[in-house]
Design a protein around this motif. Structure first.
Motif, PDB file in Angstrom:
ATOM      1  N   PHE A 270       0.869  -1.309  -0.128  1.00 10.37           N
ATOM      2  CA  PHE A 270      -0.258  -0.124   0.067  1.00 10.37           C
ATOM      3  C   PHE A 270       0.872   1.040   0.100  1.00 10.37           C
ATOM      4  O   PHE A 270       1.811   1.355   0.721  1.00 10.37           O
ATOM      5  CB  PHE A 270      -0.954   0.048   1.230  1.00 10.37           C
ATOM      6  CG  PHE A 270      -1.692  -1.129   1.335  1.00 10.37           C
ATOM      7  CD1 PHE A 270      -3.053  -1.075   0.743  1.00 10.37           C
ATOM      8  CD2 PHE A 270      -1.734  -2.201   2.038  1.00 10.37           C
ATOM      9  CE1 PHE A 270      -3.880  -2.068   0.730  1.00 10.37           C
ATOM     10  CE2 PHE A 270      -2.389  -3.276   2.345  1.00 10.37           C
ATOM     11  CZ  PHE A 270      -3.644  -3.453   1.448  1.00 10.37           C
ATOM     12  N   PRO A 271       0.672   2.311  -0.732  1.00 12.13           N
ATOM     13  CA  PRO A 271       1.347   3.442  -1.009  1.00 12.13           C
ATOM     14  C   PRO A 271       1.140   4.063   0.410  1.00 12.13           C
ATOM     15  O   PRO A 271       0.003   4.255   0.974  1.00 12.13           O
ATOM     16  CB  PRO A 271       0.981   4.289  -2.112  1.00 12.13           C
ATOM     17  CG  PRO A 271      -0.205   3.647  -2.641  1.00 12.13           C
ATOM     18  CD  PRO A 271      -0.523   2.060  -1.972  1.00 12.13           C
ATOM     19  N   GLU A 272       2.138   5.119   0.618  1.00 14.60           N
ATOM     20  CA  GLU A 272       1.969   5.972   1.788  1.00 14.60           C
ATOM     21  C   GLU A 272       0.979   6.859   1.567  1.00 14.60           C
ATOM     22  O   GLU A 272       0.543   7.233   0.710  1.00 14.60           O
ATOM     23  CB  GLU A 272       3.422   6.741   1.835  1.00 14.60           C
ATOM     24  CG  GLU A 272       3.405   7.585   3.128  1.00 14.60           C
ATOM     25  CD  GLU A 272       4.616   8.559   3.126  1.00 14.60           C
ATOM     26  OE1 GLU A 272       5.801   8.333   2.362  1.00 14.60           O
ATOM     27  OE2 GLU A 272       4.663   9.529   4.047  1.00 14.60           O
ATOM     28  N   GLY A 273      -0.010   7.185   2.713  1.00 12.76           N
ATOM     29  CA  GLY A 273      -0.999   7.921   2.700  1.00 12.76           C
ATOM     30  C   GLY A 273      -2.249   7.147   2.488  1.00 12.76           C
ATOM     31  O   GLY A 273      -3.274   7.736   2.243  1.00 12.76           O
ATOM     32  N   SER A 274      -2.228   5.834   2.134  1.00  8.79           N
ATOM     33  CA  SER A 274      -3.331   5.166   1.964  1.00  8.79           C
ATOM     34  C   SER A 274      -4.183   5.004   3.155  1.00  8.79           C
ATOM     35  O   SER A 274      -3.685   5.054   4.414  1.00  8.79           O
ATOM     36  CB  SER A 274      -3.029   3.425   1.738  1.00  8.79           C
ATOM     37  OG  SER A 274      -2.297   3.304   0.312  1.00  8.79           O
ATOM     38  N   LYS A 275      -5.629   4.936   2.934  1.00  9.37           N
ATOM     39  CA  LYS A 275      -6.574   5.179   4.044  1.00  9.37           C
ATOM     40  C   LYS A 275      -7.407   3.587   3.794  1.00  9.37           C
ATOM     41  O   LYS A 275      -8.048   3.545   2.869  1.00  9.37           O
ATOM     42  CB  LYS A 275      -7.409   6.280   3.878  1.00  9.37           C
ATOM     43  CG  LYS A 275      -6.967   7.301   4.245  1.00  9.37           C
ATOM     44  CD  LYS A 275      -7.578   8.726   4.263  1.00  9.37           C
ATOM     45  CE  LYS A 275      -6.949   9.758   4.886  1.00  9.37           C
ATOM     46  NZ  LYS A 275      -5.645  10.218   4.608  1.00  9.37           N
ATOM     47  N   ILE A 276      -6.967   2.732   4.695  1.00  9.60           N
ATOM     48  CA  ILE A 276      -7.557   1.209   4.441  1.00  9.60           C
ATOM     49  C   ILE A 276      -8.759   1.037   5.568  1.00  9.60           C
ATOM     50  O   ILE A 276      -8.528   1.330   6.671  1.00  9.60           O
ATOM     51  CB  ILE A 276      -6.449   0.168   4.650  1.00  9.60           C
ATOM     52  CG1 ILE A 276      -5.189   0.502   3.846  1.00  9.60           C
ATOM     53  CG2 ILE A 276      -7.092  -1.146   4.574  1.00  9.60           C
ATOM     54  CD1 ILE A 276      -4.274  -0.289   4.356  1.00  9.60           C
ATOM     55  N   ILE A 277      -9.835   0.638   5.115  1.00  4.94           N
ATOM     56  CA  ILE A 277     -10.876   0.279   5.799  1.00  4.94           C
ATOM     57  C   ILE A 277     -11.051  -1.125   5.502  1.00  4.94           C
ATOM     58  O   ILE A 277     -11.330  -1.475   4.492  1.00  4.94           O
ATOM     59  CB  ILE A 277     -12.166   0.877   6.012  1.00  4.94           C
ATOM     60  CG1 ILE A 277     -12.907   0.889   6.925  1.00  4.94           C
ATOM     61  CG2 ILE A 277     -12.718   1.152   4.393  1.00  4.94           C
ATOM     62  CD1 ILE A 277     -14.236   1.634   7.349  1.00  4.94           C
ATOM     63  N   ALA A 278     -10.991  -2.037   6.713  1.00  2.00           N
ATOM     64  CA  ALA A 278     -11.389  -3.436   6.381  1.00  2.00           C
ATOM     65  C   ALA A 278     -12.944  -3.543   6.924  1.00  2.00           C
ATOM     66  O   ALA A 278     -13.308  -2.760   7.537  1.00  2.00           O
ATOM     67  CB  ALA A 278     -10.606  -4.314   7.520  1.00  2.00           C
ATOM     68  N   ILE A 279     -13.647  -4.761   6.377  1.00  2.74           N
ATOM     69  CA  ILE A 279     -14.895  -4.634   6.907  1.00  2.74           C
ATOM     70  C   ILE A 279     -15.012  -5.977   7.918  1.00  2.74           C
ATOM     71  O   ILE A 279     -14.727  -7.107   7.220  1.00  2.74           O
ATOM     72  CB  ILE A 279     -15.868  -5.162   5.375  1.00  2.74           C
ATOM     73  CG1 ILE A 279     -15.851  -3.712   4.705  1.00  2.74           C
ATOM     74  CG2 ILE A 279     -17.288  -5.235   5.532  1.00  2.74           C
ATOM     75  CD1 ILE A 279     -16.545  -3.909   3.638  1.00  2.74           C
ATOM     76  N   HIS A 280     -15.651  -5.686   8.757  1.00  3.24           N
ATOM     77  CA  HIS A 280     -15.936  -6.887   9.886  1.00  3.24           C
ATOM     78  C   HIS A 280     -17.189  -7.434   9.434  1.00  3.24           C
ATOM     79  O   HIS A 280     -18.158  -6.928   9.944  1.00  3.24           O
ATOM     80  CB  HIS A 280     -15.745  -6.396  11.349  1.00  3.24           C
ATOM     81  CG  HIS A 280     -15.690  -7.710  12.087  1.00  3.24           C
ATOM     82  ND1 HIS A 280     -16.612  -8.722  12.153  1.00  3.24           N
ATOM     83  CD2 HIS A 280     -15.090  -7.903  13.300  1.00  3.24           C
ATOM     84  CE1 HIS A 280     -16.478  -9.589  12.936  1.00  3.24           C
ATOM     85  NE2 HIS A 280     -15.205  -9.100  13.758  1.00  3.24           N
ATOM     86  N   SER A 281     -17.203  -8.602   8.666  1.00  2.00           N
ATOM     87  CA  SER A 281     -18.532  -9.049   8.098  1.00  2.00           C
ATOM     88  C   SER A 281     -19.185  -9.837   8.965  1.00  2.00           C
ATOM     89  O   SER A 281     -20.056 -10.337   8.631  1.00  2.00           O
ATOM     90  CB  SER A 281     -18.225  -9.698   6.610  1.00  2.00           C
ATOM     91  OG  SER A 281     -17.062 -10.549   6.958  1.00  2.00           O
ATOM     92  N   GLY A 282     -18.662 -10.018  10.370  1.00  2.00           N
ATOM     93  CA  GLY A 282     -19.768 -10.845  11.206  1.00  2.00           C
ATOM     94  C   GLY A 282     -19.303 -12.138  11.398  1.00  2.00           C
ATOM     95  O   GLY A 282     -17.913 -12.301  11.684  1.00  2.00           O
ATOM     96  N   GLY A 283     -20.109 -13.122  11.518  1.00  2.00           N
ATOM     97  CA  GLY A 283     -19.658 -14.600  11.628  1.00  2.00           C
ATOM     98  C   GLY A 283     -19.005 -14.920  12.958  1.00  2.00           C
ATOM     99  O   GLY A 283     -18.643 -16.294  13.250  1.00  2.00           O
ATOM    100  N   LEU A 284     -19.490 -14.070  14.115  1.00  2.00           N
ATOM    101  CA  LEU A 284     -18.694 -14.633  15.419  1.00  2.00           C
ATOM    102  C   LEU A 284     -19.341 -15.737  15.935  1.00  2.00           C
ATOM    103  O   LEU A 284     -18.811 -16.575  16.761  1.00  2.00           O
ATOM    104  CB  LEU A 284     -18.788 -13.277  16.445  1.00  2.00           C
ATOM    105  CG  LEU A 284     -17.947 -12.054  15.854  1.00  2.00           C
ATOM    106  CD1 LEU A 284     -18.231 -11.022  16.754  1.00  2.00           C
ATOM    107  CD2 LEU A 284     -16.411 -12.428  15.843  1.00  2.00           C
ATOM    108  N   GLN A 285     -20.632 -15.675  15.726  1.00  2.00           N
ATOM    109  CA  GLN A 285     -21.145 -17.262  16.224  1.00  2.00           C
ATOM    110  C   GLN A 285     -20.531 -18.501  15.634  1.00  2.00           C
ATOM    111  O   GLN A 285     -20.742 -19.474  16.444  1.00  2.00           O
ATOM    112  CB  GLN A 285     -22.713 -17.182  15.610  1.00  2.00           C
ATOM    113  CG  GLN A 285     -23.226 -17.342  14.283  1.00  2.00           C
ATOM    114  CD  GLN A 285     -22.933 -18.769  13.945  1.00  2.00           C
ATOM    115  OE1 GLN A 285     -23.274 -19.922  14.498  1.00  2.00           O
ATOM    116  NE2 GLN A 285     -22.907 -18.889  12.469  1.00  2.00           N
ATOM    117  N   GLY A 286     -19.873 -18.382  14.864  1.00  3.45           N
ATOM    118  CA  GLY A 286     -19.092 -19.685  14.287  1.00  3.45           C
ATOM    119  C   GLY A 286     -18.184 -20.119  15.165  1.00  3.45           C
ATOM    120  O   GLY A 286     -17.988 -21.172  15.105  1.00  3.45           O
TER     121      GLY A 286
END
Ligand SMILES: *Cc1c(COP(=O)(O)O)cnc(C)c1O
Length: 297
Positions: A270-286
């Motif tokens: 990722f280049p410097e200055g990147s703004k990254i957002i990961a998505i917590h898509s759930g699934g914790l019951q698993g």
């Protein structure tokens, strides 16, 4: 749909040292907070199917999944809350004790029909076998155009400042939706959590030709062996994420996605200055299917 409250979803900042050192911002969209059972992306993938079923005057949703399917339990609960009946066609013979996932689906009123692994492969034959005028069929994992169109709405929860949106993929339906909703300066990255060989083709079937020209990439080398393969390393990593950020992840999808995200940051893609957002898509019951005391959360 008053049982779903998008206001519960929030963006959590992750002060990961290696990101900070490289001038990269890292956050995670806590979609897992949306609903305790219909968690994360599953609601977005289901909502337009449920609406279509109601519009078409159907009273039952029937769908497919395995014994640990987050989609099955989400469909069962979403149907209960929407006053629809539900049927789950489950891959494999019924075992003496139901998995937590299937027990929860059953408790929500879903009728479970167990079919052999062989029979499960032919969905069209199963649809004919259990056909009824009142049934609305939803594909395994909610995959298909309406699933992706529903998932497109997830992008409304994401600030335009983000340059990279990272998600875990199974069928690729959520990823297709994120691509649909993305802006020209944004890149969608899907971490192939299930070692799904034909993911790219199946995901692209949900895109228009114009959408196929947007910025996206599937990353294939972070599946940790595939669906139900779990390693001690992965448990340790999940506990580290919890200790460092109070971030709970699931064993099948989101822990692999976070591992990949951090590893790719460290590798300098990722280049410097990147703004990254990961998505917590759930699934914790698993995680309930894991032996006790392995996870600290
Ligand atoms: C189902 C699921 C996914 C995968 O979504 P697809 O749209 O099938 O790619 C990712 N994360 C979690 C937690 C899930 O339950």
């Amino acid at each position: 749909m008053s049982f779903i409250n998008p206001a519960k979803v929030f963006v959590q900042s992750l002060p990961y040292t290696k990101a900070i050192q490289k001038g990269i911002e890292l956050s995670i969209l806590r979609l897992d907070e949306l609903h305790p059972v219909i968690s994360g992306n599953k609601w977005y993938k289901l909502k337009l199917y449920l609406q279509d079923a109601i519009d078409k005057k159907k009273d039952t949703i029937a769908t497919f999944g395995g014994a640990y399917s987050n989609h099955i339990v989400a469909a069962a609960e979403a149907c209960k809350q929407s006053n629809l009946q539900s049927i789950g066609i489950i891959r494999g013979e019924e075992s003496a004790q139901l998995s937590h996932t299937l027990q929860q689906a059953k408790d929500a009123g879903m009728q479970l029909i167990f079919v052999s692994r062989e029979a499960y492969k032919n969905k069209e034959a199963l649809k004919q076998l259990y056909a009824k005028d009142t049934i609305y069929w939803v594909n395994e994992g909610g995959t298909g155009i309406l699933g992706a169109e529903g998932a497109k709405e997830i992008m409304r929860l994401i600030d335009e400042k983000f340059t990279h949106i990272i998600c875990a993929t199974g069928t690729g339906t959520m990823m297709a939706g994120l691509i649909k909703g993305s802006l020209p300066h944004q890149k969608i990255m899907g971490i192939n959590a299930l070692k799904h060989a034909t993911l790219q083709d199946e995901m692209e079937m949900m895109l228009t030709n114009e959408e196929k020209r947007k910025q996206y990439e599937i990353i294939n080398n972070y599946h940790f062996g595939g669906y139900a393969k779990q390693t001690k390393e992965q448990y340790e990593y999940m506990n580290e994420l919890w200790q460092a950020y109070q971030l709970p992840t699931d064993i099948i999808y989101t822990s692999k996605m976070m591992f990949a995200t951090m590893d790719l940051i460290e590798k300098g893609i990722f280049p410097e200055g990147s703004k990254i957002i990961a998505i917590h898509s759930g699934g914790l019951q698993g995680n309930l299917s894991l032996p006790a005391n392995i996870l600290q959360f």
